[in-house]
Design an enzyme around this catalytic site. Structure first.
Site, short mmCIF file in Angstrom:
data_model
loop_
_atom_site.label_atom_id
_atom_site.label_comp_id
_atom_site.label_asym_id
_atom_site.label_seq_id
_atom_site.Cartn_x
_atom_site.Cartn_y
_atom_site.Cartn_z
N LYS A 112 -56.23 -107.13 -35.06
CA LYS A 112 -56.28 -106.02 -35.37
C LYS A 112 -57.11 -105.47 -36.54
CE LYS A 112 -52.39 -103.68 -37.08
NZ LYS A 112 -52.96 -102.46 -38.38
N ASN A 113 -56.54 -105.89 -37.71
CA ASN A 113 -56.92 -105.15 -39.05
C ASN A 113 -58.78 -106.46 -38.90
OD1 ASN A 113 -55.27 -104.21 -38.61
ND2 ASN A 113 -54.07 -105.43 -40.66
N ARG A 169 -53.34 -94.44 -39.44
CA ARG A 169 -54.46 -94.16 -40.79
C ARG A 169 -55.45 -94.30 -41.01
NH1 ARG A 169 -53.06 -96.06 -44.71
NH2 ARG A 169 -53.45 -94.80 -46.11
N CYS A 228 -46.67 -93.10 -44.36
CA CYS A 228 -46.34 -93.49 -43.54
C CYS A 228 -44.90 -94.37 -44.05
CB CYS A 228 -47.48 -95.07 -42.87
SG CYS A 228 -47.01 -96.68 -43.65
N ARG A 276 -49.39 -94.68 -49.87
CA ARG A 276 -50.69 -95.14 -49.19
C ARG A 276 -51.92 -93.72 -49.45
NH1 ARG A 276 -49.41 -98.09 -43.79
NH2 ARG A 276 -51.67 -99.03 -44.28
N PRO A 277 -52.25 -93.76 -50.75
CA PRO A 277 -52.95 -92.92 -50.69
C PRO A 277 -54.93 -93.31 -50.40
CG PRO A 277 -52.82 -93.72 -52.81
CD PRO A 277 -51.83 -94.37 -51.70
N VAL A 278 -55.58 -92.79 -50.47
CA VAL A 278 -57.32 -93.46 -50.15
C VAL A 278 -58.10 -93.07 -51.47
CG1 VAL A 278 -56.78 -93.52 -47.61
CG2 VAL A 278 -58.01 -91.00 -48.89
N ASP A 279 -57.47 -92.43 -52.59
CA ASP A 279 -58.26 -92.27 -53.37
C ASP A 279 -59.05 -92.94 -54.35
OD1 ASP A 279 -55.79 -93.61 -54.21
OD2 ASP A 279 -56.14 -93.13 -56.35
N ASP A 306 -47.67 -108.19 -45.06
CA ASP A 306 -47.44 -108.38 -43.18
C ASP A 306 -46.55 -109.16 -43.02
OD1 ASP A 306 -50.89 -106.24 -42.63
OD2 ASP A 306 -49.07 -106.15 -43.81
N VAL A 353 -46.92 -105.28 -53.04
CA VAL A 353 -48.42 -104.28 -52.50
C VAL A 353 -48.10 -102.94 -52.02
CG1 VAL A 353 -50.02 -103.75 -50.48
CG2 VAL A 353 -49.64 -106.24 -51.87
N ARG A 363 -48.76 -101.05 -31.22
CA ARG A 363 -49.57 -100.54 -31.99
C ARG A 363 -50.65 -101.83 -32.61
NH1 ARG A 363 -48.63 -97.25 -36.79
NH2 ARG A 363 -50.92 -97.28 -36.20
C1 EPZ Z 1 -54.53 -103.17 -44.34
O1 EPZ Z 1 -54.06 -101.51 -45.28
C2 EPZ Z 1 -54.01 -103.24 -43.40
N1 EPZ Z 1 -54.11 -102.17 -42.37
C3 EPZ Z 1 -52.32 -103.17 -43.69
O2 EPZ Z 1 -52.42 -103.84 -42.36
C4 EPZ Z 1 -51.85 -104.42 -44.89
O3 EPZ Z 1 -50.30 -104.65 -44.85
C5 EPZ Z 1 -52.81 -104.10 -45.88
O4 EPZ Z 1 -54.07 -103.85 -45.75
C6 EPZ Z 1 -52.67 -104.33 -47.36
O5 EPZ Z 1 -53.21 -106.11 -46.51
C7 EPZ Z 1 -55.33 -102.44 -41.76
O6 EPZ Z 1 -56.45 -102.96 -42.31
C8 EPZ Z 1 -55.85 -101.73 -41.20
P1 EPZ Z 1 -54.69 -101.10 -48.31
P2 EPZ Z 1 -54.62 -100.94 -46.08
O7 EPZ Z 1 -55.04 -99.87 -49.51
O8 EPZ Z 1 -56.13 -101.26 -46.67
C9 EPZ Z 1 -52.93 -98.76 -52.70
C10 EPZ Z 1 -50.22 -103.61 -40.61
O9 EPZ Z 1 -48.67 -103.48 -40.73
N2 EPZ Z 1 -54.18 -97.92 -52.79
O10 EPZ Z 1 -55.23 -102.48 -48.95
O11 EPZ Z 1 -54.46 -99.22 -46.09
C11 EPZ Z 1 -52.07 -98.47 -51.98
O12 EPZ Z 1 -51.15 -97.53 -52.01
C12 EPZ Z 1 -51.28 -102.60 -41.55
O13 EPZ Z 1 -51.22 -104.17 -39.85
C13 EPZ Z 1 -54.62 -96.65 -53.27
O14 EPZ Z 1 -54.06 -96.27 -54.20
O15 EPZ Z 1 -54.16 -101.43 -47.20
C14 EPZ Z 1 -51.05 -99.92 -51.84
O16 EPZ Z 1 -50.27 -99.64 -52.57
C15 EPZ Z 1 -49.90 -102.32 -42.65
N3 EPZ Z 1 -55.63 -96.00 -53.48
C16 EPZ Z 1 -51.89 -101.18 -52.24
O17 EPZ Z 1 -53.52 -100.56 -52.70
C17 EPZ Z 1 -56.17 -96.26 -52.04
O18 EPZ Z 1 -57.55 -95.85 -52.02
C18 EPZ Z 1 -53.41 -101.64 -51.00
O19 EPZ Z 1 -53.25 -100.85 -49.61
C19 EPZ Z 1 -56.00 -97.56 -51.33
C20 EPZ Z 1 -54.62 -98.50 -51.15
#
Ligand code: EPZ
Length: 431
Positions: free
Chosen positions: A22-23, A93, A117, A122-125, A306, A328, A398
């Site tokens: 999926k990812n 997201r 969620c 889960r910010p996107v900053d 995960d 995480v 999902r």
């Molecule tokens: C990806 O999510 C995966 N989703 C998640 O899988 C997975 O749990 C996660 O990576 C960690 O491995 C997809 O790939 C679609 P992150 P993502 O950005 O990219 C912080 C599942 O169950 N962060 O790596 O959204 C954030 O808050 C899903 O399949 C910021 O602070 O996760 C978190 O604490 C759930 N600012 C950490 O980074 C940002 O701009 C890691 O999040 C982005 C992230």
């Protein structure tokens, strides 16, 4: 809404095929926005999130054709909109993954800000600051990210947190930028590498994917390609944990054992016999009760977040006590209260849970809260005494393809039932 009813006391035995990841699928489908040629994606899993991504692209005027065996063709030559609307983004997201490609190819994007969620804010900053470093003008207002740019320019950008989709968004944007982009503290997940390999097949110049430093030399344009998505390592790990919890034997085929070494190390640590081939991995518990394990989640190649919920269930029925620390996400223990309803002995202290294994859990009605928590509750139901009903399984749909069918192949009784009979005061009164 649907629910799954799981009969307990099962010992899994058999073989299942791993679906496409999926990812990896979600960013690779979004990469189709980077070219006017057709991108053909193979081994696409039939999942709710994939359907949502296809809908998201189609409502932009992108041609999305779903063929036999889930081959998906993406043709962005006739794109008519660069908007990712709230009603789609709120359900997934990962819709944020269209932001980088739209900016790189079209110079504009309007993407609903993905809210938090169940598992965290889960910010996107980091996504946004990286795109600004590449010359994009970004404003966030009214719940939308509005971004514009001329041709993006290469930049050196150090991410202060390892982010999977952040790395993917910026890598896609950099493929068409003017000059070289260097992403530092990049995510190393196999799905990031799979996306990079697809982009390279489309003509991108990328080095270092899978390491903390990724270097992208921008090119004028990308061309179409045919690309097959790698196997889903989390689905693979989920079925192996189910085998360990039920003291059975499961072989997962059409997978890649090298993608889940941190997980198989822990499975061996709980006393399982794990054997591997080039494209298969088998766990045999030989009827033994697993031993508890301690683990701490971290970005790849560490133990994957995960797989944390699934191992919480394993420890709940294992011999001894185990500590599980989630580093995480800030709220990824929503499955704990549901497992406690089944009799699990779990105590949470901050981002750590101490799980004291019990010989048995008791089947109960429980509620799924997020994708991987749902899986942990299904696994608990397989080994519990009596029946377990897992509600809100849209979370499960999902990210797991045909889960009940795959568990049936392994000898489990997992039935999908409708749960739309609202309980009213009158109907609750037994006459
Ligand atoms: C990806 O999510 C995966 N989703 C998640 O899988 C997975 O749990 C996660 O990576 C960690 O491995 C997809 O790939 C679609 P992150 P993502 O950005 O990219 C912080 C599942 O169950 N962060 O790596 O959204 C954030 O808050 C899903 O399949 C910021 O602070 O996760 C978190 O604490 C759930 N600012 C950490 O980074 C940002 O701009 C890691 O999040 C982005 C992230």
């Amino acid at each position: 809404m649907d629910l799954l009813r799981i009969d307990g006391g099962c010992r899994l035995d058999g073989q299942v095929r791993a679906s496409g990841a999926k990812n990896a699928t979600l960013p690779i489908l979004s990469a189709g926005l980077l070219t006017d040629d057709t991108l053909v994606v193979r081994n696409v899993p039939h999942l709710e999130d994939v359907t949502t991504t296809n809908l998201l692209l189609a409502q932009m005027g992108v041609g999305v054709t779903v063929g036999d065996h889930m081959v998906v063709e993406v043709d962005s030559s006739s794109i008519s909109s660069c908007v990712a609307p709230y009603d789609l983004v709120k359900t997934m997201r990962a819709s944020i993954l269209v932001l980088g490609p739209l900016l790189a190819r079209r110079g504009e994007a309007e993407v609903s800000l993905p809210g938090g969620c169940a598992i965290g804010a889960r910010p996107v900053d980091i996504h946004l600051r990286g795109l600004e470093a590449m010359g994009a003008e970004i404003e966030v207002e009214g719940g939308y990210i509005r971004a514009r740019s001329g041709r993006l320019r290469g930049a050196r950008y150090a991410m202060d947190t390892v982010t999977v989709t952040g790395t993917e968004n910026l890598m896609m944007a950099a493929t068409l930028a003017d000059g070289v982009t260097v992403l530092e503290n990049a995510a190393r997940e196999p799905e990031v590498v799979d996306l990079a390999n697809c982009l390279i097949a489309m003509g991108a110049k990328i080095e270092g994917a899978g390491t903390p430093i990724i270097r992208i030399q921008g090119v004028e344009r990308l061309h179409g390609a045919e690309y097959s998505v790698l196997p889903d390592r989390i689905e693979t790990g989920t079925f192996l944990v189910a085998a360990a919890v039920t003291r059975g034997r499961v072989r997962v085929v059409e997978t890649d054992p090298t993608l889940i070494e941190a997980v198989t190390e822990k499975l061996r640590g709980c006393g399982a016999e794990v054997t591997e081939g080039d494209d298969w991995i088998e766990l045999n518990m030989r009827g033994k009760r697993p031993r508890s394990v301690d683990l701490r989640t971290s970005p790849y190649p560490g133990f994957p977040t995960d797989m944390q919920a699934q191992f919480t269930t394993l420890n709940a029925v294992a011999e001894g006590a185990g500590a599980i620390t989630e580093t995480v996400f800030e709220n990824r223990f929503m499955h704990v209260s549901e497992l406690q309803r089944m009799g699990a002995d779990i105590r949470q202290a901050g981002n750590t849970v101490i799980v004291r294994g019990k010989e048995k859990l008791t089947g109960a009605p429980v509620m799924a809260t997020d994708l991987r928590a749902s899986a942990s509750l299904v696994i608990a139901g397989l080994v519990a005494d009596g029946a377990t009903e897992v509600r809100r399984i849209y979370h499960l749909d999902r990210g797991y393809e045909c889960m009940e069918e795959k568990f049936a192949q392994l000898g489990a009784t997992v039935r999908r039932l409708r749960d739309d009979a609202p309980v009213t005061a009158r109907s609750a009164v037994k006459t």
